[in-house]
Design an enzyme around this catalytic site. Sequence first.
Site, PDB file in Angstrom:
ATOM      1  CE  LYS A 170      56.567  33.549  78.072  1.00  0.00           C
ATOM      2  NZ  LYS A 170      55.952  33.518  79.415  1.00  0.00           N
TER       3      LYS A 170
ATOM      4  CB  SER B  44      56.620  37.195  80.944  1.00  0.00           C
ATOM      5  OG  SER B  44      56.177  35.836  80.995  1.00  0.00           O
TER       6      SER B  44
ATOM      7  CB  SER C  78      53.495  35.200  82.526  1.00  0.00           C
ATOM      8  OG  SER C  78      54.408  36.006  83.208  1.00  0.00           O
TER       9      SER C  78
END
Lengths: 482, 493, 100
Positions: free
Chosen positions: B77, B157, B181
Amino acid sequence: MSYIIEGRTGPWELVIGLEVHAQVVSNAKLFSGASATYGGEPNAQVSFIDAGFPGMLPVINGECVAQAVRTGLGLNAEINLVSRFDRKNYFYADLPQGYQISQFAHPIVGKGIVDIELESGEVRHIGVTRLHLEQDAGKSMHDQHPAESFIDLNRAGVALMEIVSEPDMRSPEEAGAYLRKLRTILRYLGTCDGNMEEGSMRADVNVSVRKAGEEFRTRCEIKNVNSVRFVMQAIEVEARRQVEIWESGASVDQETRLYDPARSETRSMRSKEDAHDYRYFPDPDLLPLVIEQAWVDQLAAMLPELPDAKKARFISDYGIPAYDARVLVMEQASADFYETLAKGRDGKAASNWMLGDFFAGLNRLGKGIETSPISAATLGGLLDLIADATINGKIAKEVLEAMMETGESAAAIVEAKGLKQVTDTGAIDAAVDAVLAANPDKLAEYKSGKEKLFGFFVGQVMKAMAGKGNPALVNEAIKRKL
Amino acid sequence: MTLEFTLASARDALRSRRISSRELTQAHLASIAALDPKLHAFITVTPDLALAQADAADAALGRGEAGPLTGLPVAIKDVFCTKGVKTTAASKILEPFVPPYESTVTSNMLRDGAVFLGKLNLDEFAMGSATTNSAFGATINPWQRQDSDVALVPGGSSGGSAAAVASGMALAATGTDTGGSIRQPASYCGIVGIKPTYGRCSRYGIVAFASSLDQAGPFGRTVEDTAILLGSMAGHDPKDSTSVPRAVPDFVAAAKRGVKGLKIGVPREYRAEGMPAEIEALWAQGLDWLRQQGAEIVDVSLPHTKYGLATYYIVAPAEASSNLARYDGVRYGLRVPANDLKDLYEETRAAGFGKEVRRRILMGTYVLSAGYYDAYYLKAQKVRALILKDFTEVFTKVDALLTPTAPSAAFAIGENADDPVKMYLNDIFTVPASMAGVPGMSVPAGLDAHGLPLGLQVLGRHFDEETVFAVGAALEKAAGFTGLPQIRMGEGA
Amino acid sequence: MASSSSPLDPAVVRRIARLARIRLADEDVAQLQTELGSIIGWIEQLDEVDVSGVDPLANIGAASMTLRDDVVTDGDQVDAVLANAPARSGPFFTVPKVVE
């Protein structure tokens, strides 16, 4: 006794509180492993933590915590075993994270007390409200370029102790004495070097004025004053400004001001538009700072003797006057020097010689006690020669001067210059006889009752013996022969 | 071929030299080349770096020096700082930023031999539930409704992470979870994701959103894969004061424990009004599966859990408003030139932050500002204490909790976009565990009426991820979830 | 808690934007007023929670911090510190001149 400003409407009293920022003596910064020493190349003492890079996290330096605890103990203050760090949020070019990590709600040190002594000898107790740990900001330089300010983050993140006093001071002299005393204590503790020129100690000064018996009136804060002298001047100037405002019928606005020593005035620092709202909240990157009482006790046990205790001990152990003791303990170095000098000798004579001719000699040479050309042991050698009557006091002054110039021992100088005191009564008698024979008229006057001529004969004999005659023996011989 | 492997099976294939890391890495790079133009899961792909790491891994494997992740292509990420590789947090304000340091989590993975394919898309600064808030464009869910090819969100997210793993562009991926997330996108994309206990993984080098909530965790296509990856990511780190000094347990072994004799709590407050019947049914099914494997199901109450979301939307923005103050155009990142410092700040931050980030910074600034602090921030901290207390008390009675992960399956891009509060409600089931800091996992358990995956959430005690893995693996076994997304290698590629 | 009847007025929106150093266009102010207003309205559900006697919770996890040793382990990396700087002059970051 009390300090008063005489206004048109009568006398005004001053109310003063100090917030002193003292840089903690440590190797590394409060929350990063970068060096905390002064004067590195620009941005060379910067970790990514100090520069506020993404994802960088603070980790607390245990020594900085210990230093704050030592300082708290030195200020006779409460140590809080649980304290916290908060973020103080504001934007500035030299504040990389956009917040300062500080202890707002739960400081590590609570209420304490500092005793100050005024010129009059009066002792006053000044309350300490709190001491907390926080990060220093970086440095902005505005004079390097016509359109830009330059940012150096070497100081960003260095540990500071903010020591907040109660509004207990009533005159510039008290504020000056408090600041000097605080500096002495910090230097004794080794928690701050107290170097105001390098900025390791700076004061924010809160000043207000009031009529006797009134509640406090609005105060102004004078930021970042960096010498004792300027603190005292700024207070006086600011107090006069406030008296004028009140007496003109207007009110003092609570605001932050700067002291300009060149123009001897204070002026407002920030416009109202930028009124601050720091949005303090607990720093979520840090946990509560929890310390053990046993650790505090251990630090307390290892504290050095502090100036007040040392002063009391000097007075009782060495029999010196309070004034002498106060001057001697002002700096750890002079106290140590004195103690080496006085050990096994006459304490009073030691302090007289040290505070008198020795300090005068240092002054003349432009040196301090740390850079003195002679050690306490060497100076002690001189005192020993006086004590065992090898030389007399007058010669000793001459010998000390030579010692300060050459760094040589008293014995060597006395030997080389042949300054040994003459105790041979035969030689003294001979000198007395010669003087009496050379001054028959004075002798006659003396005998007819002018007894103060005794001193004249002593002087003449000493002169004839090049000052080396043992004063007691000379006196005795003259008395006998007269 | 990438979807034929799990992290575990690829590891075994590498160790037995049935495949080389270079081949495996090339296959994943080919998947990325084929699929990512559609899915947009990656912000940065680093093929040269990946192949170099793969070759080093092959050399190590040849010497018989295999670490837990040696040669396995995974993706990161784009909030984990990676030394020498652009790290943007999907924000314009960090677009040019190349970190001169490596996050602890990615360092641990490199230590264990991982191959990094690149950096994955997310909602800007991890603020969002759909990965539509990225400054570099939305990520598309590889899953589609049976009856429509409308583009769906992958959740957020960590939407890029979930999409990449679900579609076979990476064997596994890292994510971060602040209010859901990891768990919510895992549910939307039909894969497994776990947020470990707060303090289990170091936050050092992770671009911060809300420091008291942020936790890193893994995505995988199986529970075992997440156990392997978390084992590498986790561990005490002296560079993070909130990282907890505890040994990392053997999560893979824990996943095999089974649930016999465990007490599984069903928090009644999670039966939110208007919960779709199919989610309610799946939840009941999940409880049944666990009961069948020997667990005892217990009704429990978390009375303050319904305030979790409102509390979260005070605490997280407050911390974010402060955490994001460092993006000021002075030391790194975007700068909009100006004639004075204040303009430089204001123009840079106006241009650099997207709408959701701006909204949360302002919200956070508001709740901390003079006159409002006690009413909002302090109050939220007290409610947070009550939420934690709820969990602590419940965990004296049960070993784990089971809930749905999200109130719906993946929704279409553009849905829920008109009203921030509506969007925030996606996190209603995941946020309470974040507030309490307990571990939570989402396991794919079934499909909704449109054929979209739905996840169930397992919550455990602080630092008891082992039980969470055991329960997750039991659900996985019972569910036998074999669904594959429509957009994947070999299909529509 | 702040009364839910008091709307978030434009002056407050502008003030917090100034505090946060984010420039707002006039049309943004109205939109944010609505959006933030609705979020604030929604979070005011916390009004109904009784928190008397509850200590605020700031951190989860360990109870206290570990203290680091006072050793210099970092720094001496001027180039790395400045490598990402959008503007610099020699070893310094630069900003538009600040007048104090």
